[in-house]
Design an enzyme around this catalytic site. Structure first.
Site, PDB file in Angstrom:
ATOM      1  N   GLU A 113     -45.349 -12.952  26.731  1.00 51.42           N
ATOM      2  CA  GLU A 113     -45.269 -14.193  27.527  1.00 51.42           C
ATOM      3  C   GLU A 113     -45.741 -15.386  26.694  1.00 51.42           C
ATOM      4  OE1 GLU A 113     -47.466 -12.215  30.710  1.00 51.42           O
ATOM      5  OE2 GLU A 113     -45.877 -12.829  32.087  1.00 51.42           O
ATOM      6  N   GLU A 133     -45.837  -4.190  31.917  1.00 49.40           N
ATOM      7  CA  GLU A 133     -46.748  -4.279  33.066  1.00 49.40           C
ATOM      8  C   GLU A 133     -46.451  -3.242  34.141  1.00 49.40           C
ATOM      9  OE1 GLU A 133     -45.411  -6.814  31.459  1.00 49.40           O
ATOM     10  OE2 GLU A 133     -46.803  -8.492  31.315  1.00 49.40           O
TER      11      GLU A 133
HETATM   12  C1  3H9 Z   1     -50.523  -8.059  31.118  1.00 51.62           C
HETATM   13  O1  3H9 Z   1     -50.370  -8.454  29.994  1.00 51.62           O
HETATM   14  C2  3H9 Z   1     -50.377  -8.922  32.328  1.00 51.62           C
HETATM   15  C3  3H9 Z   1     -49.799 -10.247  31.991  1.00 51.62           C
HETATM   16  O2  3H9 Z   1     -48.463 -10.281  32.414  1.00 51.62           O
HETATM   17  C4  3H9 Z   1     -50.517 -11.473  32.469  1.00 51.62           C
HETATM   18  C5  3H9 Z   1     -51.407 -11.466  33.617  1.00 51.62           C
HETATM   19  C6  3H9 Z   1     -51.955 -12.796  34.099  1.00 51.62           C
HETATM   20  N1  3H9 Z   1     -56.287  -4.596  27.245  1.00 51.62           N
HETATM   21  O3  3H9 Z   1     -53.344   2.344  22.702  1.00 51.62           O
HETATM   22  P1  3H9 Z   1     -54.324   2.314  21.575  1.00 51.62           P
HETATM   23  C7  3H9 Z   1     -57.284  -0.886  23.851  1.00 51.62           C
HETATM   24  S1  3H9 Z   1     -50.958  -6.426  31.408  1.00 51.62           S
HETATM   25  C8  3H9 Z   1     -57.442  -3.996  26.956  1.00 51.62           C
HETATM   26  O4  3H9 Z   1     -55.151   3.515  21.352  1.00 51.62           O
HETATM   27  P2  3H9 Z   1     -52.183   2.127  19.667  1.00 51.62           P
HETATM   28  C9  3H9 Z   1     -57.159   0.593  24.153  1.00 51.62           C
HETATM   29  O5  3H9 Z   1     -57.777   0.906  25.385  1.00 51.62           O
HETATM   30  C10 3H9 Z   1     -51.049  -5.720  29.788  1.00 51.62           C
HETATM   31  N2  3H9 Z   1     -57.552  -3.005  26.047  1.00 51.62           N
HETATM   32  O6  3H9 Z   1     -53.649   1.865  20.185  1.00 51.62           O
HETATM   33  C11 3H9 Z   1     -57.865   1.198  22.963  1.00 51.62           C
HETATM   34  O7  3H9 Z   1     -59.260   1.086  23.191  1.00 51.62           O
HETATM   35  P3  3H9 Z   1     -60.244   2.226  22.705  1.00 51.62           P
HETATM   36  C12 3H9 Z   1     -49.727  -5.387  29.239  1.00 51.62           C
HETATM   37  C13 3H9 Z   1     -56.441  -2.622  25.416  1.00 51.62           C
HETATM   38  O8  3H9 Z   1     -52.161   1.583  18.294  1.00 51.62           O
HETATM   39  C14 3H9 Z   1     -57.503   0.242  21.816  1.00 51.62           C
HETATM   40  O9  3H9 Z   1     -57.134  -0.978  22.447  1.00 51.62           O
HETATM   41  N3  3H9 Z   1     -49.860  -4.735  27.974  1.00 51.62           N
HETATM   42  C15 3H9 Z   1     -55.205  -3.218  25.662  1.00 51.62           C
HETATM   43  O10 3H9 Z   1     -51.775   3.521  19.894  1.00 51.62           O
HETATM   44  C16 3H9 Z   1     -56.354   0.747  20.976  1.00 51.62           C
HETATM   45  O11 3H9 Z   1     -55.262   1.053  21.839  1.00 51.62           O
HETATM   46  C17 3H9 Z   1     -49.786  -3.408  27.818  1.00 51.62           C
HETATM   47  O12 3H9 Z   1     -49.563  -2.687  28.754  1.00 51.62           O
HETATM   48  C18 3H9 Z   1     -55.155  -4.263  26.614  1.00 51.62           C
HETATM   49  N4  3H9 Z   1     -54.012  -4.894  26.889  1.00 51.62           N
HETATM   50  O13 3H9 Z   1     -51.227   1.285  20.617  1.00 51.62           O
HETATM   51  C19 3H9 Z   1     -49.969  -2.891  26.426  1.00 51.62           C
HETATM   52  N5  3H9 Z   1     -54.268  -2.617  24.886  1.00 51.62           N
HETATM   53  O14 3H9 Z   1     -60.088   2.285  21.217  1.00 51.62           O
HETATM   54  C20 3H9 Z   1     -51.058  -1.848  26.412  1.00 51.62           C
HETATM   55  C21 3H9 Z   1     -54.915  -1.683  24.168  1.00 51.62           C
HETATM   56  O15 3H9 Z   1     -61.547   1.784  23.227  1.00 51.62           O
HETATM   57  N6  3H9 Z   1     -51.358  -1.371  25.085  1.00 51.62           N
HETATM   58  N7  3H9 Z   1     -56.227  -1.685  24.471  1.00 51.62           N
HETATM   59  O16 3H9 Z   1     -59.725   3.483  23.373  1.00 51.62           O
HETATM   60  C22 3H9 Z   1     -50.568  -0.530  24.403  1.00 51.62           C
HETATM   61  O17 3H9 Z   1     -49.494  -0.183  24.823  1.00 51.62           O
HETATM   62  C23 3H9 Z   1     -51.079   0.010  23.104  1.00 51.62           C
HETATM   63  O18 3H9 Z   1     -52.474  -0.161  23.102  1.00 51.62           O
HETATM   64  C24 3H9 Z   1     -50.521  -0.654  21.813  1.00 51.62           C
HETATM   65  C25 3H9 Z   1     -51.286  -0.096  20.592  1.00 51.62           C
HETATM   66  C26 3H9 Z   1     -49.030  -0.300  21.698  1.00 51.62           C
HETATM   67  C27 3H9 Z   1     -50.714  -2.136  21.843  1.00 51.62           C
END
Ligand code: 3H9
Length: 717
Positions: A113, A133
């Site tokens: 976004e 999301e």
């Molecule tokens: C959103 O954006 C809503 C909006 O529309 C606006 C609203 C107003 N937040 O997955 P990994 C942490 S909703 C907090 O192991 P990878 C994760 O918990 C969001 N923490 O790494 C982990 O922590 P820990 C939409 C997050 O390399 C560490 O980062 N976005 C977030 O395998 C490493 O993550 C998503 O749904 C976050 N957003 O994969 C994307 N993201 O080490 C969600 C990650 O303590 N994220 N963490 O366990 C992912 O899909 C994967 O993390 C990503 C990296 C592909 C980015």
């Protein structure tokens, strides 16, 4: 505040703003404001002609901080938050100087976004852009549902918001979401384009793009098509709301559409579904960090693997390794079995290519990495062996003794056993610290769960390497103790016990399957057995009976064994719990089952009921799961309730939007669960024993998820 971003004004008049919030540049409170502050500084700086916005490290931005959503308690709070985010993005769009997003790695959710509020997007070839999301029970809440349809064709916008899968760089370029792929020199390319935009004095503001009527009509058609497909799907609230928001984009001006999005986002963020899915997101990641395994434990480098046993499981496991680019030796005593295995593997890859899941080149590469062998001669080269031989302790002991001799001392010896004692295999190998259980689920190349069984002597390095290799081959891993059935199958036995007993009490196969599918399971328990094979369970029960064991406490229904005696093994014999026409997988109810169930009930002295309420079916099976899960925890075969949720969701398809069997128990209330166990004990017998942990938590008003709910200890046998 501005440690969360960096800014460098280069000699060519381009300000490079960097988002710096490791590990994934989540747009947490403070980060968003810091970005706008930098943009304003750059806009006010006379030296600056144009701006590039990039992420520090290998990610652009992974979206909003998912943890922070738990703190949103009211609609007003949600709408207020989204409004601030919308204003912030409008502030970036209206900065007065062109801003180019330079995207390396993930631009997801709020990250995309943010990128769409920039005036141009340049990406590296590894970029992934998406609105995931919906996988968290949410919709894009910072204008994504309004800006995306202004940039990409309707089918792409609808698919991205409803399915949540990201686009890769090429697909994003083709869809018009990005403007350029920079094969190298991402920042340089982005800077050059930024300067060109500044020189041209014209750049595109996404929210000002008008969607033309033909595209809007196409959008509405795409939305209606999707709605029809979602109608029957339980747990699809966020997907429906995403469609509502997209509909506003195709029918309303930007500001009204954005206001609608904020309302719909608030519905979602406060929903039970989203809370459950957010819980699972963090539980999956926590499961890979078992208590008792020191952070930073060194891991072994797995460059090659071997699999012993070319049956269904061995084939699936070999495919997992090969598909991840790891060469694998597939071993079996029978050359014929190996040849058949190769045929099956080729057919599986052909089918994946035909379905567009992988390219022909990927299939060819994977196939070329599998080598068959009837000996262990080449095993001294491999870094890990996964044994997937027939489930027989003496046979497996012999194999582990042979593997201990045939492999290098540091080679990991993993067993895919689902019922046997990993410590006994460890002992047979002669080097128990290298032995671990790797319990895959069938079909192993498809199912995402890997139970990593920590034996008494399994070393930290072997455990850490198991988790790392599991992740590398695409699995969600959870560490479990070396108890009978480990965690997933142990709990399944209690789920199935109740399904069989409900059948004897008068419910039909069709009713139980329907009710549990309506509850959100992908398939009912009986239809599932018809797929997996009734013979498989029957043989395990026969084996256990010889050892004087049962899979679950309580009465053992004879109905599945009668089906086995009749040769009704399921789909493969065109008859099981249902009948099947030749060549069809459509289940047809068979009155014969009710007769068998009635006879079994009569033998056990059960008076059958005319009607069993649907709600009782859900209550009985979910209470059995929660109570047994609590026992698993108190016996420390799992370390955390969240691990059990991950295991049952990924092993047996418990609806993710209910967060897993333990999370669901908390949702309905542990006191309610305990009251049900006590009621069932009074009605059915003492085999309904409340788990001590459940009683303690109800007495103290505690939660399964409190850090001290289960005494901290590694999950060991
Ligand atoms: C959103 O954006 C809503 C909006 O529309 C606006 C609203 C107003 N937040 O997955 P990994 C942490 S909703 C907090 O192991 P990878 C994760 O918990 C969001 N923490 O790494 C982990 O922590 P820990 C939409 C997050 O390399 C560490 O980062 N976005 C977030 O395998 C490493 O993550 C998503 O749904 C976050 N957003 O994969 C994307 N993201 O080490 C969600 C990650 O303590 N994220 N963490 O366990 C992912 O899909 C994967 O993390 C990503 C990296 C592909 C980015």
């Amino acid at each position: 505040m501005n440690e969360l971003t960096g800014m460098e004004v280069r000699g060519d008049g381009v300000a490079i703003i960097t988002i710096d919030n490791p590990p994934v540049n989540a747009l947490a409170a403070g980060v968003r404001e810091a970005i706008l502050e930098r943009v304003r500084d750059a806009a006010a700086d006379e030296r600056v002609l144009a701006i590039v916005l990039a992420g520090q490290g290998s990610t652009f931005a992974a979206g909003a901080d998912i943890k922070a959503f738990d703190a949103i308690g009211t609609r007003e709070a949600s709408i207020d938050r989204s409004t601030r985010m919308h204003r912030l993005l409008a502030g970036i769009e209206d900065s007065g100087k062109p801003i180019v997003a330079a995207i390396r790695g993930a631009a997801l959710g709020g990250g995309l976004e943010l990128a769409m509020a920039c005036h141009c997007r340049v990406v590296s070839p590894d970029a992934k852009l998406g609105q995931p999301e919906v996988t968290l029970g949410l919709i894009p809440g910072a204008g994504g549902t309004q800006r995306l349809p202004r940039l990409v064709p309707p089918d792409v916008a609808v698919t991205m918001c409803v399915e949540g899968k990201p686009l890769d760089a090429r697909a994003a370029l083709a869809a018009g979401l990005v403007d350029r792929i920079a094969d190298d020199g991402l920042l340089d390319t982005a800077s050059r384009i930024a300067r060109e935009l500044a020189a041209s004095d014209s750049w595109r503001v996404t929210r000002a793009i008008e969607i033309d009527p033909a595209r809007a009509a196409e959008g509405l058609r795409a939305i209606e098509g999707r709605r029809a497909r979602l109608q029957a799907r339980p747990g699809a609230m966020a997907a429906q709301r995403a469609l509502d928001a997209l509909q506003a984009a195709y029918t309303e001006p930007f500001d009204r559409g954005a206001a609608r999005e904020r309302e719909l986002f608030a519905d979602c963020v406060l929903s039970a579904e989203s809370r459950a899915l957010r819980h699972l997101f963090f539980a999956e990641r926590a499961a890979a960090r078992p208590p008792g395994l020191p952070a930073g434990t060194p891991t072994l480098d797995i460059k090659s693997a071997a699999v012993v046993g070319a049956g269904t499981m061995g084939i699936g496991i070999a495919m997992c390794y090969a598909s991840s680019g790891i060469p694998v030796l597939l071993n079996d005593v029978s050359r014929d079995a190996l040849r058949k295995a190769l045929d099956t593997i080729s057919a599986n890859y052909r089918s994946s290519v035909a379905k567009g899941r992988i390219t022909q080149a990927q299939a060819d590469l994977a196939l070329s990495l599998i080598e068959i062998t009837t000996s262990y001669d080449a095993f001294h080269h491999v870094d890990i062996v996964v044994e997937a031989a027939f489930e027989d302790l003496d046979l497996k002991r012999q194999i582990f003794a042979a593997l201990g001799a045939a492999t290098r001392p540091e080679c990991i010896l993993a067993s895919n056993t689902s019922t046997l004692d990993v410590d006994a295999l460890a002992e047979a190998s002669g080097r128990p610290s290298q032995v671990v259980g790797h319990h895959f689920f069938s079909p192993a190349n498809v199912m995402r769960l890997l139970e990593v069984v920590r034996g008494r002597a399994t070393s930290d390095t072997v455990l850490a390497t198991s988790l790392a290799i599991g992740r590398r081959i695409g699995k969600v891993c959870a560490v479990v103790g070396n108890g009978f059935g480990f965690v997933a199958n142990r709990m399944l036995a209690y789920y199935m016990r109740e399904a069989y007993l409900l059948l004897e009490e008068g419910a039909s196969v069709g009713q139980i399957d329907r009710v549990l599918v309506e509850f959100g399971m992908p398939v009912g328990p009986f239809a599932m057995q018809d797929i997996a094979g009734i013979d498989v369970g029957a043989r395990i029960r026969q084996h256990l009976a010889k050892l004087g064991k049962t899979r679950a406490d309580g009465p053992q229904s004879e109905v599945p064994d009668r089906l086995f005696d009749l040769g009704r093994y399921g789909q493969k014999t065109q008859a099981g719990w249902y009948r099947y026409e030749k060549g069809s997988r459509t289940p047809i109810p068979d009155p014969l089952i009710d007769g068998i169930a009635a006879a079994a009930a009569a033998r056990r002295g059960i008076t059958r009921r005319n009607a069993i309420p649907d709600a009782e079916i859900v209550a009985r099976v979910t209470t059995a799961l929660a109570n047994e899960g609590a026992r698993v925890l108190e016996e420390r075969f799992a370390s955390r309730a969240g691990d059990i949720d991950v295991i049952y969701c990924h092993g047996f398809g418990f609806p993710h939007y209910r967060g897993g069997p333990m999370f669901y128990a908390e949702t309905i209330g542990l006191d309610t669960v305990l009251a049900r166990v006590r009621e069932y004990r009074a009605r059915f017998g003492d085999y309904w024993r409340p788990a001590g942990l459940l009683e303690r938590l109800v007495a103290s008003g505690g939660s399964l998820y409190a850090p001290d709910a289960v005494p901290a200890a590694p999950a060991v046998s």
